[in-house]
Design a protein around this motif. Structure first.
Motif, PDB file in Angstrom:
ATOM      1  N   ILE A  85       0.843  -1.201   0.000  1.00 19.96           N
ATOM      2  CA  ILE A  85       0.000   0.000   0.000  1.00 19.96           C
ATOM      3  C   ILE A  85       0.876   1.248   0.000  1.00 19.96           C
ATOM      4  O   ILE A  85       0.579   2.238  -0.681  1.00 19.96           O
ATOM      5  N   PHE A  86       1.975   1.198   0.770  1.00 18.59           N
ATOM      6  CA  PHE A  86       2.888   2.342   0.799  1.00 18.59           C
ATOM      7  C   PHE A  86       3.451   2.623  -0.595  1.00 18.59           C
ATOM      8  O   PHE A  86       3.526   3.783  -1.021  1.00 18.59           O
ATOM      9  N   SER A  87       3.814   1.574  -1.325  1.00 14.93           N
ATOM     10  CA  SER A  87       4.347   1.748  -2.680  1.00 14.93           C
ATOM     11  C   SER A  87       3.313   2.385  -3.597  1.00 14.93           C
ATOM     12  O   SER A  87       3.648   3.213  -4.462  1.00 14.93           O
ATOM     13  N   GLN A  88       2.047   2.014  -3.417  1.00 14.56           N
ATOM     14  CA  GLN A  88       0.975   2.613  -4.217  1.00 14.56           C
ATOM     15  C   GLN A  88       0.890   4.115  -3.965  1.00 14.56           C
ATOM     16  O   GLN A  88       0.743   4.906  -4.904  1.00 14.56           O
ATOM     17  N   VAL A  89       1.009   4.499  -2.696  1.00 17.74           N
ATOM     18  CA  VAL A  89       0.958   5.922  -2.345  1.00 17.74           C
ATOM     19  C   VAL A  89       2.157   6.663  -2.929  1.00 17.74           C
ATOM     20  O   VAL A  89       2.019   7.759  -3.484  1.00 17.74           O
ATOM     21  N   VAL A  90       3.337   6.062  -2.829  1.00 20.22           N
ATOM     22  CA  VAL A  90       4.547   6.693  -3.358  1.00 20.22           C
ATOM     23  C   VAL A  90       4.427   6.905  -4.869  1.00 20.22           C
ATOM     24  O   VAL A  90       4.805   7.958  -5.400  1.00 20.22           O
ATOM     25  N   ASP A  91       3.878   5.923  -5.567  1.00 19.83           N
ATOM     26  CA  ASP A  91       3.693   6.055  -7.024  1.00 19.83           C
ATOM     27  C   ASP A  91       2.762   7.220  -7.348  1.00 19.83           C
ATOM     28  O   ASP A  91       2.994   7.963  -8.324  1.00 19.83           O
ATOM     29  N   GLN A  92       1.703   7.386  -6.554  1.00 21.63           N
ATOM     30  CA  GLN A  92       0.787   8.508  -6.779  1.00 21.63           C
ATOM     31  C   GLN A  92       1.485   9.845  -6.561  1.00 21.63           C
ATOM     32  O   GLN A  92       1.302  10.800  -7.340  1.00 21.63           O
ATOM     33  N   ILE A  93       2.292   9.904  -5.523  1.00 23.64           N
ATOM     34  CA  ILE A  93       2.995  11.157  -5.227  1.00 23.64           C
ATOM     35  C   ILE A  93       4.016  11.468  -6.321  1.00 23.64           C
ATOM     36  O   ILE A  93       4.117  12.619  -6.788  1.00 23.64           O
ATOM     37  N   ARG A  94       4.753  10.463  -6.751  1.00 19.69           N
ATOM     38  CA  ARG A  94       5.784  10.686  -7.781  1.00 19.69           C
ATOM     39  C   ARG A  94       5.174  11.195  -9.079  1.00 19.69           C
ATOM     40  O   ARG A  94       5.805  11.967  -9.817  1.00 19.69           O
ATOM     41  N   ALA A  95       3.929  10.769  -9.348  1.00 21.65           N
ATOM     42  CA  ALA A  95       3.268  11.208 -10.587  1.00 21.65           C
ATOM     43  C   ALA A  95       2.942  12.699 -10.569  1.00 21.65           C
ATOM     44  O   ALA A  95       2.702  13.287 -11.637  1.00 21.65           O
ATOM     45  N   HIS A  96       2.951  13.321  -9.380  1.00 26.76           N
ATOM     46  CA  HIS A  96       2.581  14.736  -9.270  1.00 26.76           C
ATOM     47  C   HIS A  96       3.736  15.633  -8.819  1.00 26.76           C
ATOM     48  O   HIS A  96       3.548  16.841  -8.656  1.00 26.76           O
ATOM     49  N   VAL A  97       4.896  15.038  -8.597  1.00 27.27           N
ATOM     50  CA  VAL A  97       6.006  15.812  -8.040  1.00 27.27           C
ATOM     51  C   VAL A  97       7.109  16.024  -9.072  1.00 27.27           C
ATOM     52  O   VAL A  97       7.537  15.076  -9.747  1.00 27.27           O
TER      53      VAL A  97
END
Length: 603
Positions: A85-97
């Motif tokens: 789940i943490f990796s899923q969140v990190v992927d979402q953040i990376r897509a916007h940063v």
């Protein structure tokens, strides 16, 4: 004293709010909260939507594959300590940063119950740690689910600590006891049973030494900490009480039993092997005696008594309805103003429990008597071959791998299956449910269900060269006899007006925490208590001039989950001894939860 304790326990929610508010205050602007769905129910017990709004949360979203359009709004994620789940969140953040120009104080990840070092490594690898993302650890204080029932709502404890032998979450449990001691005081008598319980107590001591200790007089005469692995039968046996059967049939999260019907046009009536799927009635039940007095009346009753109680309550409602029709106008007005709403609420409670009882009968009733008969034989050490035959039968006919696994585990720790018997069952299990579950043998070995001698000669799907821990004592029945956990004549146990705690399993077994509590409340000499318990698991005892108990009130901390049957057994002991017993655990479980964790890979 009891009112004082309940008042103190009600303050736990406020402490949790204060801790969460401190995290939100790291960004004082209006913010979005994205929460992993499994945390929604527990968070509702900690703080409501209105409180979140008042704390600056503008919108709340469920965590999904695609993040909502947040533009410049600060984002707070709330997730469990699971790497996937943490990796899923990190992927979402990376897509916007933009890594070259990372936003400041925009992304926050709140990890329940604590952030893991691997999370920091993951963020550091993508140059996000500190620059774009702030990690927070948050564990709410124990949630007061019901009168004297406290839960941390931490579903990962049994899986990580017991199954996978990963102890990274254990300090959270020690910290919880330390925090709780500042609310209710530190008991003068502390007993631990099990290696993990003893470790938690040592970690608790370390925290006290580092951060200070509570000097409050305790509301509890004794604290008892017990490993789940010390008493598996209490979780693996089928409960006979209403609350226990309710959790066997329906999903329960944070003390809320909620089930919504699937749309009839999409509903599947058979499983993948063409076995009929029995329909469940819609229910929405708060398993809290203060919120639902009907539940408070029937929760600990043996199920055969529940239906008659609900029938009588239904008749009372019908009688009240008939009486109200004949009321004069002024009496009718008074009735509407003072009693009608209460009657409607009571009707809703009764309806919910009637539908739940109907579902329990529909799903479990057809096989309950046979299951109870087999479990009684197992507890009495009778008919081993017949019990194994029944296990193999339900494995190929019920298509329920959790049911099969929990009965298999029960037989392993009681009637001690031979290598040939284990091999025979396991081949059938893998053939029925898939050979990708071959890894579960490693878990069974780590947990001590399968012994070293059996493992050495069994050709499982993987080669296992492990140092094999064993259950502390091989002879279940001799240990159970020491504590008088198995009644000599279950048929004589009164299920309607119980005086023996074994009634929660139809007269077959008494939970170990009930027997320990009984010995302490009856002032059995401490040396004798230790002598009786040391065969079960490593035991430690501290007595700071508090025994015999200065207060007839106990706090029992069950590490790895506690069942409603165990809680009911302790509730009966309270009545019989005129005492007060509070139960704390990381979550409320059934045998299916343990079986599921055994059949699961690390999360």
């Amino acid at each position: 004293m009891e009112v004082d304790v309940l008042q103190k326990l009600s303050s736990l929610q406020e402490i949790s709010k204060a801790q969460l508010s401190q995290i939100f205050s790291t960004n004082p602007n209006r913010k979005y909260l994205i929460i992993e769905p499994s945390l929604i129910k527990p968070l509702e017990r900690v703080c409501g939507v209105q409180w979140l709004k008042a704390s600056g949360v503008e919108k709340i979203f469920k965590l999904e594959s695609v993040a909502p359009n947040h533009q410049d709004t600060p984002i707070f994620y709330m997730i469990p300590a699971m790497f996937k789940i943490f990796s899923q969140v990190v992927d979402q953040i990376r897509a916007h940063v933009d890594i070259d120009k990372p936003p400041t104080n925009k992304y926050h990840i709140i990890v329940i119950p604590r952030s893991l070092y691997i999370f920091e490594e993951e963020l550091d690898q993508f140059a996000l740690l500190g620059s774009a993302v702030t990690l927070h650890s948050f564990q709410w204080m124990p949630v007061h689910l019901d009168n004297g029932v406290l839960s941390l709502e931490m579903p990962l404890i049994y899986s990580t600590i017991f199954v996978h032998e990963n102890y990274i979450l254990m300090p959270v449990l020690a910290k919880t006891l330390w925090q709780l001691s500042f609310i209710t005081g530190k008991p003068n008598v502390i007993l631990t049973l099990g290696s993990h319980s003893n470790t938690i107590l040592k970690q608790y001591d370390d925290i006290c030494e580092e951060k200070g200790d509570s000097d409050k007089d305790s509301n509890f005469g004794a604290l008892i900490i017990v490993d789940r692995s010390v008493d598996y039968p209490s979780a693996l046996l089928t409960p006979g009480i209403y609350a226990g059967l309710l959790t066997e049939v329906y999903p329960v999260k944070a003390g809320i039993c909620e089930y919504k019907k699937v749309d009839s046009t999409e509903q599947v009536h058979v499983d993948e092997k063409c076995n009929p799927i029995r329909e469940k009635q819609f229910v929405n039940i708060n398993l809290n005696s203060r919120q639902d007095p009907i539940y408070g009346d029937i929760k600990n009753r043996y199920f055969t008594e529940v239906t008659s109680v609900l029938s009588n309550l239904t008749k009372q409602l019908k009688s009240e309805k008939t009486t109200s029709r004949d009321m004069p106008l002024d009496e009718m007005k008074k009735y509407v103003q003072t009693q009608l709403q209460a009657t409607k609420t009571r009707k809703a409670f009764i309806t919910n429990h009637l539908m739940a009882a109907e579902t329990i009968i529909h799903i479990i009733g057809c096989k309950y008597e046979k299951q109870k008969e087999v479990e009684l034989d197992i507890m009495k050490n009778f008919n081993k071959s017949a019990n194994i035959s029944y296990l193999e039968e339900i494995t190929v006919t019920e298509n329920n791998m959790l049911l099969s696994m929990r009965l298999f585990c029960l037989l392993l720790i009681t009637q001690q299956l031979s290598e040939t018997e284990i091999r025979s069952f396991w081949k059938k299990f893998l053939h029925q449910f898939g050979y990708d579950y071959g890894f579960a043998t490693t878990h069974l070995i780590n947990l001590g269900f399968i012994t070293e001698s059996s493992q050495n000669s069994l050709n499982f799907s993987t080669k296992l060269n492990l140092k094999i821990p064993k259950l502390y004592s091989k002879n279940f029945y001799s240990n159970a006899k020491i504590l008088r956990q198995i009644p000599s004549d279950p048929d004589k146990v009164n299920l309607k007006h119980p005086t023996c705690a074994s009634y929660v399993y139809g007269g077959s077994y008494i939970p170990i925490i009930t027997q320990i509590a009984g010995m302490i409340l009856n002032s059995i000499p401490l040396d004798e208590i230790i002598l009786k318990l040391e065969n079960f698991a490593p035991v430690s005892l501290r007595n700071n001039k508090g025994y015999p108990l200065l207060s007839r009130s106990l706090l029992i901390f069950m590490v790895g989950g506690v069942t409603y049957a165990e809680i009911a057994a302790c509730n009966l002991l309270e009545i019989l001894t005129g005492s007060r017993i509070f139960i704390l655990s990381d979550r409320i479980i059934t045998g299916n939860d343990l079986a599921s964790d055994i059949l699961s890979l690390p999360k």
